[in-house]
Write a protein that holds these residues in place. Structure first.
Motif, mmCIF file in Angstrom:
data_model
loop_
_atom_site.group_PDB
_atom_site.id
_atom_site.type_symbol
_atom_site.label_atom_id
_atom_site.label_comp_id
_atom_site.label_asym_id
_atom_site.label_seq_id
_atom_site.Cartn_x
_atom_site.Cartn_y
_atom_site.Cartn_z
ATOM 1 N N GLY A 133 0.775 -1.232 -0.021
ATOM 2 C CA GLY A 133 0.190 0.045 0.052
ATOM 3 C C GLY A 133 0.742 1.214 -0.139
ATOM 4 O O GLY A 133 0.270 2.256 -0.091
ATOM 5 N N HIS A 134 2.128 1.172 0.127
ATOM 6 C CA HIS A 134 3.194 2.287 0.109
ATOM 7 C C HIS A 134 3.443 2.537 -1.293
ATOM 8 O O HIS A 134 4.466 1.931 -1.879
ATOM 9 C CB HIS A 134 4.269 2.266 1.165
ATOM 10 N N GLU A 135 3.087 3.593 -1.882
ATOM 11 C CA GLU A 135 3.408 3.673 -3.211
ATOM 12 C C GLU A 135 4.867 3.767 -3.948
ATOM 13 O O GLU A 135 5.116 3.359 -4.903
ATOM 14 C CB GLU A 135 2.544 4.812 -3.752
ATOM 15 N N PRO A 136 5.675 4.513 -2.750
ATOM 16 C CA PRO A 136 7.001 4.307 -3.531
ATOM 17 C C PRO A 136 7.742 3.180 -3.512
ATOM 18 O O PRO A 136 8.719 2.768 -4.168
ATOM 19 C CB PRO A 136 7.677 5.304 -2.475
ATOM 20 N N HIS A 137 6.989 2.003 -2.787
ATOM 21 C CA HIS A 137 7.776 0.816 -2.614
ATOM 22 C C HIS A 137 6.997 -0.464 -3.422
ATOM 23 O O HIS A 137 7.082 -1.435 -3.294
ATOM 24 C CB HIS A 137 7.782 0.175 -1.196
ATOM 25 N N MET A 138 6.097 0.292 -4.349
ATOM 26 C CA MET A 138 5.348 -0.985 -5.026
ATOM 27 C C MET A 138 6.199 -1.904 -5.932
ATOM 28 O O MET A 138 6.104 -3.070 -5.940
ATOM 29 C CB MET A 138 4.320 -0.103 -6.123
ATOM 30 N N ALA A 139 7.063 -1.277 -6.795
ATOM 31 C CA ALA A 139 8.022 -2.273 -7.602
ATOM 32 C C ALA A 139 8.820 -3.211 -6.621
ATOM 33 O O ALA A 139 8.973 -4.348 -6.985
ATOM 34 C CB ALA A 139 8.778 -1.292 -8.600
ATOM 35 N N TRP A 140 9.432 -2.356 -5.871
ATOM 36 C CA TRP A 140 10.287 -3.247 -4.950
ATOM 37 C C TRP A 140 9.223 -4.324 -4.278
ATOM 38 O O TRP A 140 9.652 -5.715 -4.008
ATOM 39 C CB TRP A 140 10.793 -2.403 -3.736
ATOM 40 N N GLY A 141 8.167 -4.001 -3.810
ATOM 41 C CA GLY A 141 7.278 -5.083 -2.941
ATOM 42 C C GLY A 141 6.935 -6.172 -3.805
ATOM 43 O O GLY A 141 6.880 -7.367 -3.595
ATOM 44 N N LEU A 142 6.509 -5.848 -5.067
ATOM 45 C CA LEU A 142 6.106 -6.677 -6.195
ATOM 46 C C LEU A 142 7.208 -7.942 -6.251
ATOM 47 O O LEU A 142 7.018 -8.999 -6.515
ATOM 48 C CB LEU A 142 5.723 -6.271 -7.242
ATOM 49 N N THR A 143 8.482 -7.221 -6.518
ATOM 50 C CA THR A 143 9.529 -8.002 -6.710
ATOM 51 C C THR A 143 9.809 -8.927 -5.559
ATOM 52 O O THR A 143 10.186 -10.103 -5.581
ATOM 53 C CB THR A 143 10.865 -7.269 -7.008
ATOM 54 N N LEU A 144 9.526 -8.535 -4.304
ATOM 55 C CA LEU A 144 9.885 -9.491 -3.173
ATOM 56 C C LEU A 144 8.796 -10.477 -2.912
ATOM 57 O O LEU A 144 9.008 -11.352 -2.373
ATOM 58 C CB LEU A 144 9.966 -8.333 -1.656
ATOM 59 N N VAL A 165 1.967 -3.809 -11.976
ATOM 60 C CA VAL A 165 1.745 -5.072 -11.516
ATOM 61 C C VAL A 165 2.005 -5.925 -12.700
ATOM 62 O O VAL A 165 2.466 -7.195 -12.809
ATOM 63 C CB VAL A 165 0.211 -5.222 -11.222
ATOM 64 N N THR A 166 1.336 -5.608 -14.246
ATOM 65 C CA THR A 166 1.690 -6.537 -15.172
ATOM 66 C C THR A 166 3.045 -6.811 -15.652
ATOM 67 O O THR A 166 3.469 -8.009 -15.956
ATOM 68 C CB THR A 166 0.786 -5.690 -16.462
ATOM 69 N N ALA A 167 3.853 -5.535 -15.408
ATOM 70 C CA ALA A 167 5.307 -5.626 -15.772
ATOM 71 C C ALA A 167 5.951 -6.696 -14.735
ATOM 72 O O ALA A 167 6.785 -7.643 -14.850
ATOM 73 C CB ALA A 167 5.896 -4.291 -15.421
ATOM 74 N N ALA A 168 5.557 -6.725 -13.504
ATOM 75 C CA ALA A 168 5.957 -7.566 -12.319
ATOM 76 C C ALA A 168 5.652 -8.888 -12.681
ATOM 77 O O ALA A 168 6.543 -9.874 -12.654
ATOM 78 C CB ALA A 168 5.545 -6.961 -10.855
ATOM 79 N N ARG A 169 4.300 -9.184 -13.122
ATOM 80 C CA ARG A 169 4.080 -10.626 -13.472
ATOM 81 C C ARG A 169 4.618 -11.333 -14.577
ATOM 82 O O ARG A 169 5.045 -12.430 -14.776
ATOM 83 C CB ARG A 169 2.380 -10.809 -13.649
ATOM 84 N N GLU A 170 5.124 -10.312 -15.572
ATOM 85 C CA GLU A 170 5.979 -10.976 -16.710
ATOM 86 C C GLU A 170 7.298 -10.636 -16.608
ATOM 87 O O GLU A 170 8.095 -11.006 -17.575
ATOM 88 C CB GLU A 170 5.350 -9.918 -17.886
#
Length: 252
Positions: A133-144, A165-170
């Motif tokens: 839910g913390h927007e600056p950490h979205m890419a990092w969180g999805l990677t984790l 989210v799409t980029a993280a899944r791909e």
């Protein structure tokens, strides 16, 4: 109270009274006075700032979430946002809620990366999804290992957050970082009314035709320069829309 009012009160002609507005629980005594003091014969009305009652111990959190769980058969999400509530859900309490299958998901908005990593780890072998839910950490969180994101600025520009989210899944790290940079720009632009940043979101949504654009007190209106900054901002073009098939859990 004026002296004449006091004199009449002593003689029984009137009864000066006041209502205090706090929590709005409609099933408690005095709720009618809270909502409409004039209708029940009260002549004064006092108010105080909206407050949360912070929880601190593991037992307090388990009692609270347990009562919520017993009150409904709906799916339940545990929302950790200590910046607003003044409370951080203890990891042992969160672990117990996951083990007892109380919660479907955790929305973690503390901005504490070490805490978030612990939450992802304790939910990894369960059906409980973790949402960043913390927007600056979205890419990092999805990677984790986060299952998704729940960002407030997605109300204004959802396509950017869908791209993350799409980029993280791909597994497209470049696209994910590019979308994160755009999300940071959206957040920095709309959050002009620091610390009452929600006022900027409300105004921006009004500019898109959703709502009046006027924040509700105690949030104050934006200044002219703040409004102009949002007015000059151009949302990204929309993405093609499709409805995904239903999933058994949020982790899917």
């Amino acid at each position: 109270m004026a002296r004449s009012d006091a004199d009449r009160a002593r003689r029984g002609r009137t009864r000066p009274s006041a209502a205090g507005r706090g929590h709005r629980h409609l099933d408690r005594p005095g709720a009618a006075a809270d909502r409409h003091p004039g209708r029940v014969g009260l002549r004064g009305d006092g108010g105080h700032a909206a407050v949360y009652v912070p929880l601190h111990t593991e037992d307090e959190f388990l009692d609270y979430f347990g009562a919520c769980r017993e009150a409904t058969g709906m799916q339940m999400l545990a929302y950790n946002i200590p910046g607003f509530t003044g409370s951080n859900i203890p990891l042992p309490a969160l672990r117990r809620m996951v083990e007892m299958d109380w919660i479907t998901a955790v929305k973690e908005s503390s901005g504490n990366q070490a805490y978030f990593a612990e939450v992802v780890d304790l939910c990894r072998d369960s059906d409980t999804a973790v949402m960043q839910g913390h927007e600056p950490h979205m890419a990092w969180g999805l990677t984790l290992g986060a299952a998704g994101v729940v960002p407030v600025c997605a109300n204004y520009e959802p396509q950017t957050f869908v791209r993350i989210v799409t980029a993280a899944r791909e597994g497209d790290r470049h696209a994910m970082e590019k979308a994160q940079a755009r999300a940071d720009l959206v957040r920095d632009t709309l959050s002009v009314a620091t610390p009452a940043w929600l006022a900027g979101i409300v105004y921006a949504m009004g500019a898109l035709g959703f709502g009046t654009g006027r924040p509700i007190p105690p949030l104050g209106p934006l200044r002219a320069a703040q409004r102009q900054r949002i007015d000059r901002f151009q949302p990204a073009p929309p993405l093609p829309f499709s409805i995904p098939p239903p999933a058994d859990t949020l982790k899917n």
